[in-house]
Design an enzyme around this catalytic site. Structure first.
Site, short mmCIF file in Angstrom:
data_model
loop_
_atom_site.label_atom_id
_atom_site.label_comp_id
_atom_site.label_asym_id
_atom_site.label_seq_id
_atom_site.Cartn_x
_atom_site.Cartn_y
_atom_site.Cartn_z
N ARG A 102 0.70 -1.22 -0.06
CA ARG A 102 0.10 -0.04 0.19
C ARG A 102 1.08 1.37 -0.11
O ARG A 102 0.35 2.24 0.04
CB ARG A 102 -0.76 -0.03 1.26
CG ARG A 102 -2.09 -1.09 1.46
CD ARG A 102 -2.66 -1.18 2.44
NE ARG A 102 -3.93 -0.14 2.47
CZ ARG A 102 -5.32 -0.69 2.30
NH1 ARG A 102 -5.35 -2.02 2.05
NH2 ARG A 102 -6.11 0.17 2.28
N TYR A 109 0.68 4.23 -2.55
CA TYR A 109 -0.32 5.30 -2.22
C TYR A 109 0.12 6.27 -1.02
O TYR A 109 -0.20 7.30 -0.94
CB TYR A 109 -1.74 4.44 -2.32
CG TYR A 109 -2.96 5.26 -2.34
CD1 TYR A 109 -3.34 6.08 -3.45
CD2 TYR A 109 -3.69 5.60 -1.20
CE1 TYR A 109 -4.22 6.80 -3.62
CE2 TYR A 109 -4.80 6.47 -1.24
CZ TYR A 109 -5.25 6.99 -2.55
OH TYR A 109 -6.40 7.90 -2.51
N GLU A 163 2.49 6.54 1.14
CA GLU A 163 3.79 7.40 1.04
C GLU A 163 3.61 8.31 -0.19
O GLU A 163 4.23 9.30 0.20
CB GLU A 163 4.82 6.54 1.06
CG GLU A 163 5.10 5.39 2.10
CD GLU A 163 5.57 6.18 3.53
OE1 GLU A 163 5.40 7.35 3.54
OE2 GLU A 163 5.93 5.15 4.30
N LYS A 170 0.89 9.89 -0.97
CA LYS A 170 0.06 11.00 -0.51
C LYS A 170 0.79 11.71 0.72
O LYS A 170 0.48 12.97 0.81
CB LYS A 170 -1.26 10.52 -0.18
CG LYS A 170 -2.23 10.10 -1.20
CD LYS A 170 -2.77 11.03 -2.02
CE LYS A 170 -3.83 10.75 -3.10
NZ LYS A 170 -4.34 11.43 -3.97
N VAL A 174 -17.72 -1.60 -1.20
CA VAL A 174 -18.90 -1.20 -1.50
C VAL A 174 -19.28 -1.52 -3.11
O VAL A 174 -20.58 -2.25 -3.28
CB VAL A 174 -19.38 0.40 -1.08
CG1 VAL A 174 -20.80 0.69 -1.84
CG2 VAL A 174 -19.15 0.48 0.30
N1 UDP Z 1 -13.25 -5.76 1.65
C1 UDP Z 1 -13.72 -7.13 1.61
N2 UDP Z 1 -14.32 -7.48 0.30
C2 UDP Z 1 -14.10 -6.91 -0.75
C3 UDP Z 1 -13.50 -5.76 -0.77
C4 UDP Z 1 -12.93 -5.06 0.59
O1 UDP Z 1 -13.89 -7.56 2.60
O2 UDP Z 1 -14.47 -7.55 -1.68
C5 UDP Z 1 -12.49 -5.11 3.02
C6 UDP Z 1 -11.02 -4.83 2.62
O3 UDP Z 1 -10.09 -5.89 3.09
C7 UDP Z 1 -10.97 -3.51 3.73
C8 UDP Z 1 -12.38 -3.02 3.51
O4 UDP Z 1 -13.17 -3.99 2.84
O5 UDP Z 1 -10.91 -4.14 4.97
C9 UDP Z 1 -12.38 -1.70 2.78
O6 UDP Z 1 -11.72 -1.99 1.48
P1 UDP Z 1 -11.56 -1.16 0.38
O7 UDP Z 1 -10.79 -1.57 -0.80
O8 UDP Z 1 -12.94 -0.51 -0.07
O9 UDP Z 1 -10.78 0.19 0.88
P2 UDP Z 1 -9.82 0.61 1.99
O10 UDP Z 1 -10.50 1.21 2.98
O11 UDP Z 1 -9.07 -0.72 2.23
O12 UDP Z 1 -8.77 1.38 1.19
#
Ligand code: UDP
Length: 350
Positions: free
Chosen positions: A153, A156, A158, A160, A199
């Site tokens: 990660r 992104y 670091e 930002k 989502v």
């Molecule tokens: N996540 C999940 N199922 C999915 C996609 C994401 O359980 O199909 C989880 C992910 O591991 C994280 C959270 O949902 O804990 C939010 O993930 P997202 O990728 O939306 O954004 P993040 O907050 O991690 O940047």
């Protein structure tokens, strides 16, 4: 003082999810908008919906490269620059990590230099990811974060963090007037179904009648903010007068676990939803919730859309997209699917 009706507003990343909502809001408020986007992760239909507006101009370009002539020749008219240009979902920003890092560092530097040349105010769309996997909860702006500089990660997070450093240095030395927004998880219509975020994945999976993929045990938390609330805060921040420069958290403090997010979707649909569990991605933050006291005090802002109403609207929009397109595909990490996300590879140096 600059009023919103003076000159041009440059929105870098204006064809993306939040960026396209921002462009629409600015156009509705009477601003002339110049949208600069490389279309790497944008949803093309977001742009189509804006393209006919007489005050909207689109220029294709990548901020990690020298800025296009069509932007530079407008420099004298540009009064405000919003920088939202970067792939923002973990799956997509990790697809080309070098480009992600350079977009944030080199790209932000280019736009700050343009702001200096134009005498424009510059707003950086930073992120809650600057807090990493936080050991302070909820996250205030004073918290310095817990970020791995070598993990997947980092490109992104670091990137930002360095972009914030650049913005503050430009401001400190009087080269540009700067605002920094730390945006927490945002959702709503115009997201890419296949951007890999929770989502969009969950709704696309419901519509495809697939089980929802919970990563890990689903006890990790997030705080989801409806896109209209996020955009309202960005516009207020750009227009705000500040005695002292501070980064401002923008998000909805209503925190829930990912398992509770599934339950909320079940409430909307009126039935239980089947789930399946996958590995938790590396460095996935355990908890995330913004402290928005500063946004309340400085901007008189707080979110007004609760999760149930926002998710209902988002689900309705995705359902209409599903009817139009015939199918929507969620995006799982490459290791899960054996496929690569569909993201244009943009050479960072080319
Ligand atoms: N996540 C999940 N199922 C999915 C996609 C994401 O359980 O199909 C989880 C992910 O591991 C994280 C959270 O949902 O804990 C939010 O993930 P997202 O990728 O939306 O954004 P993040 O907050 O991690 O940047």
């Amino acid at each position: 003082m600059i009023t919103e009706h003076d000159g041009l507003t440059l929105v870098a990343g204006g064809a993306g999810f939040i960026g396209s909502h921002l462009c629409r809001t600015l156009l509705d408020a009477g601003e002339r908008v110049l949208c600069l986007d490389n279309l790497q992760t944008a949803r093309r239909r977001n742009l189509d919906a804006l393209a006919d507006h007489p005050n909207f101009t689109f220029v294709r370009g990548d901020i990690s490269q020298p800025l296009p002539t069509a932007v530079m020749r407008e420099a004298r008219s540009i009064r405000r620059i919003y920088n939202l240009a970067c792939a923002a979902s973990p799956v997509l920003y990790q697809a080309d990590p070098e480009h992600t890092l350079l977009t944030n560092v080199v790209g932000t530097d280019r736009l700050l230099r343009l702001a200096e040349q134009a005498g424009a105010r510059f707003l950086l769309a930073s992120t809650s990811e600057v807090y990493g996997d936080p050991d302070v909860h909820p996250q205030t702006e004073a918290y310095r974060g817990n970020v791995s500089c070598t993990g997947p990660r980092a490109c992104y997070d670091e990137g930002k963090r360095a972009a914030e450093t650049l913005a503050f240095d430009f401001a400190r030395s009087g080269r540009a007037e700067v605002r920094v927004a730390r945006i927490f998880n945002t959702y709503g219509p115009h997201m890419r179904a296949d951007d890999g975020r929770v989502v969009s994945n969950f709704i696309a999976q419901v519509l495809a009648e697939q089980p929802l993929t919970i990563y890990g045990d689903g006890t990790q938390t997030r705080s989801f903010c409806y896109v209209a609330d996020t955009v309202e805060a960005l516009v207020r921040l750009m227009r705000s007068e500040m005695d002292e420069l501070v980064p401002v958290n923008i998000g909805n403090p209503a925190e829930l676990t990912i398992a509770e997010l599934v339950e909320t979707l079940g409430t909307i649909l009126g039935h239980n939803i089947e789930v399946t569990h996958r590995d938790l991605p590396t460095d996935d933050p355990r908890r995330r919730r913004p402290d928005i006291a500063q946004a309340r005090a400085l901007l008189g802002w707080e979110p007004t859309t609760d999760l149930l109403s926002g998710l209902r609207r988002t689900y309705a929009w995705f359902a209409a997209e599903h009817r139009r397109a015939g199918e929507l595909r969620p995006m799982l990490p490459a290791t899960e699917t054996g496929t690569e996300p569909e993201v244009a590879r943009l050479s960072a140096t080319g």
